[in-house]
Each structure stands twice: as C-alpha cells, then as structure tokens.
Motif scaffolding. Structure first.
Motif, PDB file in Angstrom:
ATOM      1  N   ILE A 203       1.043  -1.064  -0.234  1.00 17.90           N
ATOM      2  CA  ILE A 203       0.110  -0.103   0.009  1.00 17.90           C
ATOM      3  C   ILE A 203       0.913   1.187  -0.054  1.00 17.90           C
ATOM      4  O   ILE A 203       1.710   1.515   1.048  1.00 17.90           O
ATOM      5  CB  ILE A 203      -0.933   0.146   1.068  1.00 17.90           C
ATOM      6  N   PRO A 204       1.038   1.804  -1.001  1.00 19.50           N
ATOM      7  CA  PRO A 204       1.891   3.127  -1.049  1.00 19.50           C
ATOM      8  C   PRO A 204       1.446   4.452  -0.510  1.00 19.50           C
ATOM      9  O   PRO A 204       0.139   4.438  -0.011  1.00 19.50           O
ATOM     10  CB  PRO A 204       1.883   3.322  -2.536  1.00 19.50           C
ATOM     11  N   GLU A 205       2.135   5.343  -0.079  1.00 19.66           N
ATOM     12  CA  GLU A 205       1.593   6.623   0.403  1.00 19.66           C
ATOM     13  C   GLU A 205       1.106   7.505  -0.837  1.00 19.66           C
ATOM     14  O   GLU A 205       1.579   7.986  -1.645  1.00 19.66           O
ATOM     15  CB  GLU A 205       2.856   7.336   0.673  1.00 19.66           C
ATOM     16  N   LEU A 206      -0.306   7.339  -0.547  1.00 22.66           N
ATOM     17  CA  LEU A 206      -1.208   7.866  -1.602  1.00 22.66           C
ATOM     18  C   LEU A 206      -0.908   9.286  -2.027  1.00 22.66           C
ATOM     19  O   LEU A 206      -1.052   9.601  -3.102  1.00 22.66           O
ATOM     20  CB  LEU A 206      -2.664   7.677  -1.368  1.00 22.66           C
ATOM     21  N   ASN A 207      -0.517  10.013  -1.104  1.00 26.77           N
ATOM     22  CA  ASN A 207      -0.624  11.492  -1.476  1.00 26.77           C
ATOM     23  C   ASN A 207       1.013  11.870  -2.083  1.00 26.77           C
ATOM     24  O   ASN A 207       1.036  12.730  -2.554  1.00 26.77           O
ATOM     25  CB  ASN A 207      -0.453  12.184   0.035  1.00 26.77           C
ATOM     26  N   ASN A 208       1.791  10.706  -1.989  1.00 28.23           N
ATOM     27  CA  ASN A 208       3.062  10.868  -2.417  1.00 28.23           C
ATOM     28  C   ASN A 208       3.105  10.538  -4.098  1.00 28.23           C
ATOM     29  O   ASN A 208       4.268  10.853  -4.561  1.00 28.23           O
ATOM     30  CB  ASN A 208       3.982  10.314  -1.780  1.00 28.23           C
TER      31      ASN A 208
END
Length: 231
Positions: free
Chosen positions: A168-173
């Motif tokens: 799960i990635p850092e969505l905001n980045n």
C-alpha cells in the motif's frame, strides 16, 4: 485520418471514421458530463474544448509531443491526455462493443474533461495543493468509465484490487509514471477505491467541498486505502 465529426458550442471532435462505433454517442454523453462537472466545480459555464481522437498510437504520441515541444512526458501506458487544454487520445479501432475496454474508451473524453476543468478551475485559480490520486480517482469515478466495477461488479473488482496490491503506497506522494502503476500496486485502482469510499460516506456535496480543501484531501489520503481494505 482525423476529420471533423461534430462541432457545437461546447465541443468540437476531430476523429477518423474508423472510431465511429466509439464516439457515436459522444456528443450527448460529453454534454451530460459537462453539466455534472459544472455542478461539481460550481460554475455556470466553461470554454469550448477540442477533442482529437487517433486510431494510431504513434500518431497520438507524436501529436502530443509536437504540442509540448518535447518527447518524454507521456508514460508508456498513456492513451489520453489534456495537452494544451485539448482532449487528445488514442483508441484502438478494433475494440469490440460491450467489452470493458470499450466502455472505458467511450468515457475517455469525460475522464480527460474532468482533469482539464479541475486544473483550470481549481488548481490554477485557487492554488490548491495538487494530489494525483484525488484527480485520477475523481476522473474515473465521475466519468462513468468504471460504473460496472463500482456497482454490480464491485465485489469481484474489490477482491482483485486487494489481492493485486502487494504494497500500500503513500497515496499523497504518488505522481504519474512508474510510481503510480507498477507490479506492486495500481494507483488508478487505489485512487478509484479511495474516491468511492469517500463518496459513499460524504456524498456529492462532500466531494464538492473537498475539491476546494486540499488539507482535507491530504488528511484522507493518509489512511483511506487502509480503511477501504477493511471491508
């Protein structure tokens, strides 16, 4: 070969006849999307938009690069863009009606129109902080391209997205390119799932308010995928 297909006060379409089965309902459908987006962005009018469809991927990419004056900005997977405020896209003329890819391509112009209006009316005018996941999630959600996946096919689609998300990635980045879609996750699917979660909780008015509040987008982006995967 591109040629004029329709021209009205809101849109003009240039496309080859080989794509007629894809754009035959476009004039009415894109008008409906425009009316929806005007409510979403709280405006009474928007400028006329040019739409250019190509049935050759190389011609599509060359046209975009000629406009931009460079040859690097398009991701390998790109088939549509809002270059110079126009909707420009490649569509395979052999796609069959009724297939998932056909449904997606029929909504391609509506998808790109969301990007154009969001950038011109919100990002450029209000100087809100830009988040790729929010822009891409809303473009997919409101264009209607994923209506089947978000409704009768949701359970199957959700399980597929969850199983294919290795990290799960850092969505905001996330930004476009390999960091947005790769072997570990698909940023398009995760962005769409995030917007569905938010819409289910907040409704149309809640999303409309969030569009003008980048701090709210930032806060939700930090946890929305973890919350979505709990269901």
């Amino acid at each position: 070969m591109e040629k004029l297909q329709f021209d009205n006060k809101n849109f003009v379409l240039y496309a080859p006849d080989s794509l007629k089965h894809v754009f035959k309902d476009l004039e009415n459908n894109i008008k409906e999307s425009l009316e929806l987006y005007k409510k979403l962005f709280d405006v009474s009018d928007f400028r006329k938009v040019e739409i250019h469809y190509f049935d050759n991927k190389e011609s599509f990419r060359n046209y975009v690069y000629e406009l931009r004056g460079e040859k690097e900005s398009l991701p390998k997977y790109a088939v549509g863009t809002g270059a110079d405020g126009m909707i420009i896209a490649y569509i395979d003329p052999s796609i069959k009606e009724g297939t998932p890819i056909f449904r997606k391509r029929k909504c391609l112009a509506a998808h790109e129109l969301f990007h154009i209006m969001y950038h011109e009316l919100i990002i450029f005018k209000t100087r809100q902080e830009y988040f790729t996941w929010f822009d891409e999630g809303c473009a997919q959600f409101f264009s209607g391209e994923k209506d089947y996946e978000l409704n009768e096919g949701f359970s199957e689609w959700f399980n597929k997205v969850k199983s294919e998300t290795k990290v799960i990635p850092e969505l905001n980045n996330l930004t476009h390119g390999d960091s947005f879609k790769n072997d570990e996750y698909n940023g398009y699917d995760l962005s769409l799932l995030a917007i569905k979660n938010l819409y289910d909780r907040l409704g149309f008015e809640g999303i409309r308010r969030m569009i003008l509040n980048s701090s709210s987008i930032l806060r939700n982006g930090e946890r929305i995928i973890d919350e979505s995967f709990l269901f």
